[in-house]
Scaffold this active site. Structure first.
Site, PDB file in Angstrom:
ATOM      1  CG  HIS A   1      -1.879   0.983   1.438  1.00 24.17           C
ATOM      2  ND1 HIS A   1      -1.600   2.281   1.801  1.00 24.17           N
ATOM      3  CD2 HIS A   1      -3.235   0.927   1.299  1.00 24.17           C
ATOM      4  CE1 HIS A   1      -2.732   2.972   1.888  1.00 24.17           C
ATOM      5  NE2 HIS A   1      -3.740   2.172   1.579  1.00 24.17           N
TER       6      HIS A   1
ATOM      7  CG  ASP B   1       0.877  -2.453   6.304  1.00 21.65           C
ATOM      8  OD1 ASP B   1      -0.082  -2.612   7.077  1.00 21.65           O
ATOM      9  OD2 ASP B   1       0.815  -1.742   5.285  1.00 21.65           O
TER      10      ASP B   1
ATOM     11  CD  GLN C   1      -6.569  -4.604   3.974  1.00 23.97           C
ATOM     12  OE1 GLN C   1      -7.464  -5.415   4.207  1.00 23.97           O
ATOM     13  NE2 GLN C   1      -6.827  -3.335   3.727  1.00 23.97           N
TER      14      GLN C   1
ATOM     15  CE  LYS D   1      -7.035  -0.315   6.286  1.00 19.22           C
ATOM     16  NZ  LYS D   1      -7.892   0.020   5.157  1.00 19.22           N
TER      17      LYS D   1
ATOM     18  CB  CYS E   1      -3.793   3.392  -1.465  1.00 18.57           C
ATOM     19  SG  CYS E   1      -4.999   4.664  -1.165  1.00 18.57           S
TER      20      CYS E   1
HETATM   21  N1  PLP Z   1      -1.469  -0.758   4.655  1.00 23.44           N
HETATM   22  C1  PLP Z   1      -2.384  -1.520   4.077  1.00 23.44           C
HETATM   23  C2  PLP Z   1      -2.022  -2.895   3.613  1.00 23.44           C
HETATM   24  C3  PLP Z   1      -3.695  -1.044   3.913  1.00 23.44           C
HETATM   25  O1  PLP Z   1      -4.616  -1.801   3.342  1.00 23.44           O
HETATM   26  C4  PLP Z   1      -4.004   0.252   4.381  1.00 23.44           C
HETATM   27  C5  PLP Z   1      -5.348   0.813   4.195  1.00 23.44           C
HETATM   28  O2  PLP Z   1      -6.099   0.384   3.339  1.00 23.44           O
HETATM   29  C6  PLP Z   1      -3.008   1.007   4.989  1.00 23.44           C
HETATM   30  C7  PLP Z   1      -1.745   0.470   5.111  1.00 23.44           C
HETATM   31  C8  PLP Z   1      -3.283   2.380   5.524  1.00 23.44           C
HETATM   32  O3  PLP Z   1      -4.186   2.300   6.579  1.00 23.44           O
HETATM   33  P1  PLP Z   1      -4.776   3.620   7.253  1.00 23.44           P
HETATM   34  O4  PLP Z   1      -5.330   4.443   6.129  1.00 23.44           O
HETATM   35  O5  PLP Z   1      -5.812   3.115   8.184  1.00 23.44           O
HETATM   36  O6  PLP Z   1      -3.640   4.305   7.928  1.00 23.44           O
END
Ligand code: PLP
Length: 405
Positions: free
Chosen positions: A122, A199, A202, A225, A363
């Site tokens: 992401h 990270d 997900q 999430k 993203c």
């Molecule tokens: N990393 C991953 C794999 C994501 O799917 C997301 C959000 O969709 C993020 C980071 C960023 O999360 P946040 O916008 O809640 O900070």
């Protein structure tokens, strides 16, 4: 596990309709709906004990501080961290990664050093590292993926060198659902004494998370999430790392003593929590973790895998539908395009049928570039979804085809 109608009844928003159609919410990868208990927990803060945490001696402040620290303990236990000092509240995954990128970068990254990410990241796990590399004259290296969206471990091993200072990879691709082999990635990095950030944005909501078993150095995720409030997230850092890192923000509560000549910092984890934190969010997150624990993370995983397999069967039966990301290890996400119909057209027609899916790059533009496409339509399922909803999606896609093809 509770029966599905009982589970759905826990989530007030799921019973609403959109354009006169029952809502079919399949955008759980972007954010999840909230059970009533989470809504109540946040409501309760404002109704009965709202006061700033760690700052007062009065009863309300004591109660708010106690609940906030209870929430920290719930997070610690949920991810099986060793110590509460290792759990830092942040604004979300993005906030957590930026914090590590800044602090780790300041302390450990020098000119010519390298940080490795994967092609499945992401933007939140790309851009902060790019910014840090720019600041420090370091280099970002990328683990490539194959045509079904899996990382190439052989290529990863070739990237590891004495210049590598950190690996930052996602546990699961938000764009195409691939579950990464994080254990292999961590083990190979640790055999060379390189720390790893996972990270978990997900990953956390789809199964049991055990940071000690995983042996990662940092693990980050967002409350929204995993059925909790927005604007709250977690940075887990092994104590030995957090103790070495400089704070990334200065302000109230992160200090031990302040004079104009010299300031000393508070102990862990408060050193990384500057200013008034989102304590109602943290308390709501604690309640969300209690909720999913009661449902059972193992059962959630089983149910979501059943939904994925049902959705795969239903959607692959639609002629002209292409699925991107066909890794054997996948979470309940199907990212697809239908014939040459633009993703936004598909998304808009589905919306009018009451079906909420995500459209675009999610993203994760490099993933789309890898497949040579501008984006996809993404249906992301979670344990409160049903096979009937997947059928409605299938019928909706067939309608899109009959309208545009
Ligand atoms: N990393 C991953 C794999 C994501 O799917 C997301 C959000 O969709 C993020 C980071 C960023 O999360 P946040 O916008 O809640 O900070």
């Amino acid at each position: 596990m509770k029966n599905i109608s009982g589970i759905r009844a826990d989530f007030p928003l799921l019973s609403r309709s959109v354009y006169g159609k029952p809502l079919v919410y399949l955008d759980n990868g972007a954010t999840t709906q909230k059970p009533q208990c989470v809504i109540d927990a946040v409501d309760e803060v404002y109704k009965s004990y709202n006061a700033n945490i760690h700052r007062g001696v009065h009863a309300l402040s004591d109660k708010a501080s106690e609940e906030y620290e209870n929430a920290r303990e719930k997070v610690r236990s949920f991810i099986n961290a060793e110590k509460r000092e290792e759990i830092v509240f942040t604004s979300g995954t993005t906030g957590s990664i930026n914090a590590v990128a800044f602090s780790f970068g300041e302390r450990f990254i020098n000119k010519g050093d390298e940080v490795i990410v994967s092609h499945l990241e992401h933007h939140a796990n790309i851009v902060p590292w790019q910014m840090m590399c720019e600041r420090k004259n370091a280099k970002l290296r990328v683990i490539p993926i194959n045509d079904i969206g899996e990382v190439l471990l052989d290529e990863y091993l070739k990237l590891l060198s004495s210049k590598t200072k950190l690996i930052a990879v996602t546990q699961v691709s938000n764009a195409i659902g691939t579950i990464l082999p994080v254990q292999e990635i961590i083990d190979a990095a640790h055999s060379r004494d390189i720390p790893v950030l996972i990270d978990g944005a997900q990953g956390i909501q789809h199964g049991i998370t055990d940071v000690r078993k995983m042996d990662c150095d940092f693990y980050v995720f967002s409350g929204h999430k995993i059925y909790g409030p927005a604007g709250i997230g977690i940075l887990y850092g092994r104590e030995k790392w957090l103790a070495e890192l400089p704070p990334y923000q200065g302000g109230g509560d992160m200090v031990a003593n302040v004079t104009f000549e010299k300031t000393t910092y508070n102990e862990l984890p408060f050193r990384f929590e500057a200013g008034t934190m989102n304590f109602p969010g943290a308390i709501g997150l604690g309640t969300a973790l209690d909720y999913v624990s009661t449902i059972g993370m193992e059962d959630i995983e089983i149910r979501e895998q059943e939904l994925l397999s049902y959705a795969n069967d239903r959607l692959t039966g639609i002629s002209g539908l292409r699925i991107f990301g066909n890794s054997v290890n996948k979470i309940s996400i199907i990212s697809f395009l239908v014939k040459d119909i633009h993703m936004y057209d598909t998304g808009m027609v589905l919306d009018k049928l009451g079906i909420a899916v995500r459209t675009g790059t999610h993203c994760a533009q490099p993933v789309m570039d890898r497949f040579g496409i501008p984006g996809t339509v993404r249906a992301s399922f979670c344990f409160y979804n049903t096979k009937e909803e997947i059928d409605i999606l299938g019928t909706g896609i067939e309608k899109v085809i009959s309208m545009f093809a």
